[in-house]
Design a protein around this motif. Structure first.
Motif, PDB file in Angstrom:
ATOM      1  N   ALA A   1       0.835  -1.195   0.000  1.00  0.00           N
ATOM      2  CA  ALA A   1       0.000   0.000   0.000  1.00  0.00           C
ATOM      3  C   ALA A   1       0.872   1.248   0.000  1.00  0.00           C
ATOM      4  N   GLU A   2       0.317   2.354  -0.509  1.00  0.00           N
ATOM      5  CA  GLU A   2       1.093   3.593  -0.631  1.00  0.00           C
ATOM      6  C   GLU A   2       1.753   4.004   0.684  1.00  0.00           C
ATOM      7  N   GLN A   3       0.986   3.925   1.768  1.00  0.00           N
ATOM      8  CA  GLN A   3       1.505   4.393   3.051  1.00  0.00           C
ATOM      9  C   GLN A   3       2.717   3.575   3.502  1.00  0.00           C
ATOM     10  N   ALA A   4       2.783   2.309   3.061  1.00  0.00           N
ATOM     11  CA  ALA A   4       3.911   1.453   3.426  1.00  0.00           C
ATOM     12  C   ALA A   4       5.054   1.557   2.429  1.00  0.00           C
ATOM     13  N   VAL A   5       4.714   1.819   1.168  1.00  0.00           N
ATOM     14  CA  VAL A   5       5.731   1.832   0.113  1.00  0.00           C
ATOM     15  C   VAL A   5       6.526   3.136   0.110  1.00  0.00           C
ATOM     16  N   LEU A   6       5.850   4.251   0.353  1.00  0.00           N
ATOM     17  CA  LEU A   6       6.542   5.544   0.284  1.00  0.00           C
ATOM     18  C   LEU A   6       7.758   5.606   1.215  1.00  0.00           C
ATOM     19  N   PRO A   7       7.665   5.177   2.479  1.00  0.00           N
ATOM     20  CA  PRO A   7       8.868   5.188   3.315  1.00  0.00           C
ATOM     21  C   PRO A   7       9.996   4.336   2.754  1.00  0.00           C
ATOM     22  N   GLN A   8       9.652   3.264   2.032  1.00  0.00           N
ATOM     23  CA  GLN A   8      10.685   2.423   1.427  1.00  0.00           C
ATOM     24  C   GLN A   8      11.374   3.144   0.274  1.00  0.00           C
ATOM     25  N   VAL A   9      10.621   3.954  -0.456  1.00  0.00           N
ATOM     26  CA  VAL A   9      11.239   4.773  -1.506  1.00  0.00           C
ATOM     27  C   VAL A   9      12.138   5.828  -0.858  1.00  0.00           C
ATOM     28  N   MET A  10      11.696   6.387   0.238  1.00  0.00           N
ATOM     29  CA  MET A  10      12.506   7.390   0.933  1.00  0.00           C
ATOM     30  C   MET A  10      13.839   6.797   1.401  1.00  0.00           C
ATOM     31  N   ARG A  11      13.807   5.512   1.785  1.00  0.00           N
ATOM     32  CA  ARG A  11      15.036   4.862   2.259  1.00  0.00           C
ATOM     33  C   ARG A  11      15.820   4.197   1.141  1.00  0.00           C
ATOM     34  N   GLY A  12      15.248   4.143  -0.071  1.00  0.00           N
ATOM     35  CA  GLY A  12      15.951   3.560  -1.201  1.00  0.00           C
ATOM     36  C   GLY A  12      15.758   2.069  -1.369  1.00  0.00           C
ATOM     37  N   ARG A  13      14.866   1.471  -0.599  1.00  0.00           N
ATOM     38  CA  ARG A  13      14.610   0.039  -0.751  1.00  0.00           C
ATOM     39  C   ARG A  13      13.776  -0.247  -1.991  1.00  0.00           C
ATOM     40  N   ILE A  14      12.945   0.727  -2.358  1.00  0.00           N
ATOM     41  CA  ILE A  14      12.241   0.714  -3.644  1.00  0.00           C
ATOM     42  C   ILE A  14      12.686   1.978  -4.366  1.00  0.00           C
ATOM     43  N   ASP A  15      12.940   1.875  -5.666  1.00  0.00           N
ATOM     44  CA  ASP A  15      13.581   2.977  -6.385  1.00  0.00           C
ATOM     45  C   ASP A  15      12.704   4.204  -6.557  1.00  0.00           C
ATOM     46  N   MET A  16      11.449   3.985  -6.941  1.00  0.00           N
ATOM     47  CA  MET A  16      10.613   5.121  -7.289  1.00  0.00           C
ATOM     48  C   MET A  16       9.140   4.735  -7.192  1.00  0.00           C
ATOM     49  N   GLY A  17       8.266   5.731  -7.317  1.00  0.00           N
ATOM     50  CA  GLY A  17       6.844   5.437  -7.264  1.00  0.00           C
ATOM     51  C   GLY A  17       6.007   6.628  -7.669  1.00  0.00           C
ATOM     52  N   ALA A  18       4.726   6.369  -7.893  1.00  0.00           N
ATOM     53  CA  ALA A  18       3.747   7.420  -8.163  1.00  0.00           C
ATOM     54  C   ALA A  18       2.780   7.420  -6.988  1.00  0.00           C
ATOM     55  N   PHE A  19       2.697   8.543  -6.271  1.00  0.00           N
ATOM     56  CA  PHE A  19       1.956   8.582  -5.024  1.00  0.00           C
ATOM     57  C   PHE A  19       0.959   9.734  -4.999  1.00  0.00           C
ATOM     58  N   SER A  20      -0.150   9.502  -4.317  1.00  0.00           N
ATOM     59  CA  SER A  20      -1.104  10.583  -4.092  1.00  0.00           C
ATOM     60  C   SER A  20      -0.497  11.613  -3.153  1.00  0.00           C
ATOM     61  N   VAL A  21      -0.979  12.833  -3.253  1.00  0.00           N
ATOM     62  CA  VAL A  21      -0.507  13.887  -2.371  1.00  0.00           C
ATOM     63  C   VAL A  21      -0.846  13.567  -0.912  1.00  0.00           C
ATOM     64  N   ALA A  22      -1.971  12.886  -0.689  1.00  0.00           N
ATOM     65  CA  ALA A  22      -2.357  12.510   0.670  1.00  0.00           C
ATOM     66  C   ALA A  22      -1.299  11.616   1.306  1.00  0.00           C
ATOM     67  N   SER A  23      -0.758  10.674   0.540  1.00  0.00           N
ATOM     68  CA  SER A  23       0.285   9.795   1.074  1.00  0.00           C
ATOM     69  C   SER A  23       1.574  10.560   1.326  1.00  0.00           C
ATOM     70  N   LEU A  24       1.917  11.486   0.425  1.00  0.00           N
ATOM     71  CA  LEU A  24       3.096  12.315   0.643  1.00  0.00           C
ATOM     72  C   LEU A  24       2.937  13.167   1.905  1.00  0.00           C
ATOM     73  N   ALA A  25       1.708  13.620   2.148  1.00  0.00           N
ATOM     74  CA  ALA A  25       1.457  14.466   3.312  1.00  0.00           C
ATOM     75  C   ALA A  25       1.586  13.698   4.622  1.00  0.00           C
TER      76      ALA A  25
END
Length: 335
Positions: A72-96
């Motif tokens: 899920a976005e809420q779980a994947v975004l922190p992994q992109v931030m740490r570099g465990r997943i390279d990139m993603g397309a995220f809603s602004v709500a998840s970024l917030a």
């Protein structure tokens, strides 16, 4: 002596070939998205991946994982931030969830129409990228979520119609605050449970986007869609900053050229044209689409500045500075 010189020359040529871009090892990047397959989201992301492959001469391959395959976005975004997943397309709500000021490009009732919104987002793109940089991600470009509408068994044309109602809500408290301001009761409703919660009466109203309303089965249990357009929320394609820095200058330039092939304004126009087609499909299937009058719609914006102040109370000084740039861009883009 001649043979020795020839051998050295051959080694030099061989070394040169091994270091040339044509022989460089392909770098595969994983892109996570909640977007389901067989939608315009897939069409646009697949096109981006193909453009990147061509513009980098095959040096960079983007593998897109649709339908939350990586989580899920809420779980994947922190992994992109740490570099465990390279990139993603995220809603602004998840970024917030990671940085409250990220929500500022998705403020309710801020944009007048799609054209002015595209102008505003283009104007503040670099500022948004700088603001999100401390999270460890680099914003590549805008993508789309869709326009915000209200689904239910009846129309919701004025704010008083949602007062006292249970409103299907996301985990993001920023957007929920608006419904609370109107007297509604936000009720946590995962997108996967929206249709069942509506059918069982756990919620009365579900804020949604047209694509999900039709293809997520919501129209079958909530046959009235109020076209309020209370938000025109963008999403963002981001890449881990460390991953970005690890790419060669030419490959980074290639990705930027790939993005320039189909700029965000072009992709937005295509997306919203698709959204209109989806709404037409819904009507053909018996959905009743209600559109508030200008007077009715204006009622939803009464006191909106107080709501903005409530949101801004939880952002940094940089967020406040960004909001001023948003307002300046809106003034410039709507003249």
């Amino acid at each position: 002596m001649l043979n020795k010189q020839k051998l050295i020359a051959n080694l030099v040529v061989t070394a040169g070939l091994s270091m040339s871009p044509a022989f460089a090892e392909t770098q595969s990047l994983r892109l996570a998205t909640a977007a389901p397959p067989n939608t315009i989201w897939q069409q646009q992301l697949d096109q981006f991946a193909a453009d990147v492959a061509e513009e980098t001469a095959g040096n960079v391959k983007i593998e897109v994982f649709y339908n939350s395959q990586l989580g899920a976005e809420q779980a994947v975004l922190p992994q992109v931030m740490r570099g465990r997943i390279d990139m993603g397309a995220f809603s602004v709500a998840s970024l917030a969830d990671q940085l409250p000021e990220a929500y500022l490009v998705s403020m309710l009732f801020f944009y007048d129409d799609v054209a002015s919104r595209s102008c505003i987002l283009d104007t503040v793109r670099e500022d948004y990228r700088s603001m999100l940089a401390p999270t460890g991600v680099r914003v590549l470009d805008w993508t789309e979520v869709g326009t915000g509408q209200l689904a239910g068994a009846e129309p919701f044309l004025t704010p008083d119609t949602v007062s006292g109602r249970r409103i299907g809500a996301a985990a993001n408290p920023i957007s929920n605050a608006y419904w609370e301001k109107l007297g509604g009761f936000p009720t946590m409703t995962p997108a996967s449970e929206a249709a069942s919660n509506l059918s069982t009466g756990l919620i009365d109203v579900y804020p949604t986007i047209p694509v999900f309303y039709v293809f997520g089965g919501i129209a079958q249990v909530a046959p009235v869609l109020t076209r309020l357009d209370y938000v025109m929320s963008p999403a963002a394609m981001v890449i881990n900053q460390g991953v970005w820095d690890s790419l060669s200058d030419e490959d980074r330039a290639g990705i930027n050229r790939a993005l320039a092939r189909h700029p965000s304004t072009e992709r937005s126009a295509a997306f919203f044209a698709f959204e209109e087609a989806v709404l037409g499909m819904a009507q053909e299937k018996g959905v009743k689409i209600e559109v508030p009058t200008d007077e009715q719609r204006a009622q939803w914006s009464v006191g909106i500045e107080d709501y903005y102040d409530q949101v801004l109370a939880n952002v940094s000084d940089e967020g406040h500075a960004f909001w001023e740039k948003m307002k300046a861009a809106r003034q410039a883009c709507t003249q």
